[in-house]
Write an enzyme that holds these catalytic residues in place. Structure first.
Site, mmCIF file in Angstrom:
data_model
loop_
_atom_site.group_PDB
_atom_site.id
_atom_site.type_symbol
_atom_site.label_atom_id
_atom_site.label_comp_id
_atom_site.label_asym_id
_atom_site.label_seq_id
_atom_site.Cartn_x
_atom_site.Cartn_y
_atom_site.Cartn_z
ATOM 1 N N LYS A 129 -1.125 41.983 3.580
ATOM 2 C CA LYS A 129 -0.144 41.904 3.175
ATOM 3 C C LYS A 129 1.186 42.736 3.655
ATOM 4 C CE LYS A 129 1.904 43.595 -0.562
ATOM 5 N NZ LYS A 129 1.667 44.353 -1.716
ATOM 6 N N ASP A 147 1.043 38.589 -2.080
ATOM 7 C CA ASP A 147 1.226 39.504 -2.962
ATOM 8 C C ASP A 147 0.987 39.302 -3.991
ATOM 9 O OD1 ASP A 147 3.505 37.822 -3.711
ATOM 10 O OD2 ASP A 147 4.701 39.634 -3.652
#
Ligand code: SF4
Length: 220
Positions: A129, A147
Site C-alpha cells: 500500500k 486502503d
C-alpha cells in the site's frame, strides 16, 4: 494466473462508474497527505496507518521542520521522534520503522526514496500500500493503492469479493484501465468519506446506486 474475462456489459458498467467518479470528484487527484518531496510522503504514509490524514498532517507540520533528510531520521533519537509522532498512535512501532527505513535509504539508496516496488517493500514499515502511494503520487507510475476505502467500496461495487489487499490490487488492475489506477484511489477515498461510508452508506444520495450491486441487493 489466468486473466479474468470481463464481459462487454461489465466493461460498460466500469466505464460509467469511472465517468461518474470523474464528474463528482473533479479535483480529487492528489493524496490528502501533505508533502513536498518523496521522503516526506514516505514518512507521512507510514504515520497514516490506523490514523486519519488530518491528524498526520497536523503532526508532520512540525516533524518535517525538525527532520529534513533520510540521514536526519536515521540518526534521530527514538524517544524524541516518538514524542513528535505520539498522537498518530502505534508511535513506538512507527518510530522504529521510520528510523529503520531511513537507515536503509542511507545505506542502500544514497538517501533517496526508490521507485521500484521490490526496493520499496524492503524498507521497514513499507508494504504494497505504502509503496504504491509513493509510486503513484511521486513517480506517477500507474499503481493501485488498496486502503480501507478502496477495499470496502470495491467490494460493494462488485469489483472483488476478497478481503486480501494484495488480491484486490491485482483484481482491480485487471478491471480498471491502467491510466485510471492512480485516480481510482483518490476518487474512491473521496466517495468513502462523503457517501459510501463504512457504516450506513448513503446509498439514496449516491450517484452510482443504479450501477451498484450492494445497493440493488439491499432493495430485495
Ligand atoms: S450505492 Fe451505496 S454501497 Fe453502492 S457505491 Fe453508492 S453508497 Fe456505496
Amino acid at each position: 494466473m489466468a486473466k479474468r474475462r470481463i464481459s462487454k456489459k461489465e466493461q460498460e458498467r466500469i466505464k460509467q462508474i469511472i465517468e461518474l467518479l470523474d464528474e463528482y470528484y473533479e479535483g480529487h487527484e492528489e493524496t490528502f497527505l501533505d508533502h513536498e518531496n518523496p521522503l516526506q510522503l514516505l514518512v507521512a504514509t507510514i504515520l497514516s496507518a490506523q490514523c486519519t490524514d488530518e491528524r498526520v498532517n497536523q503532526v508532520t507540520k512540525k516533524l518535517f521542520q525538525r527532520y529534513k533528510t533520510a540521514q536526519d531520521y536515521a540518526s534521530a533519537d527514538i524517544k524524541e521522534l516518538e514524542r513528535y509522532i505520539y498522537s498518530t498512535g502505534f508511535y513506538r512501532n512507527k518510530a522504529k520503522n521510520i528510523i529503520g527505513a531511513a537507515n536503509m535509504l542511507v545505506a542502500e539508496f544514497d538517501g533517496q526514496v526508490p521507485s521500484d516496488i521490490e526496493s520499496l517493500i524492503k524498507l521497514p514499515g513499507v508494504g504494497r500500500k505504502t509503496a504504491n502511494v509513493i509510486r503513484g503520487n511521486i513517480y506517477k507510475i500507474p499503481s493501485i493503492v488498496v486502503d480501507t476505502h478502496v477495499k470496502r467500496i470495491s467490494n460493494r461495487l462488485g469489483f472483488t469479493k476478497s478481503s486480501d489487499p494484495e488480491k484486490i490490487e491485482f483484481e482491480l488492475m485487471e478491471l480498471i484501465p491502467e491510466d485510471y489506477w492512480i485516480e481510482y484511489n483518490h476518487k474512491i477515498i473521496a466517495h468513502g468519506r462523503n457517501i459510501c461510508t463504512a457504516r450506513g452508506p448513503k446509498c439514496s444520495k449516491c450517484f452510482m446506486s443504479h450501477l451498484c450491486p450492494y445497493y440493488k441487493k439491499s432493495l430485495k
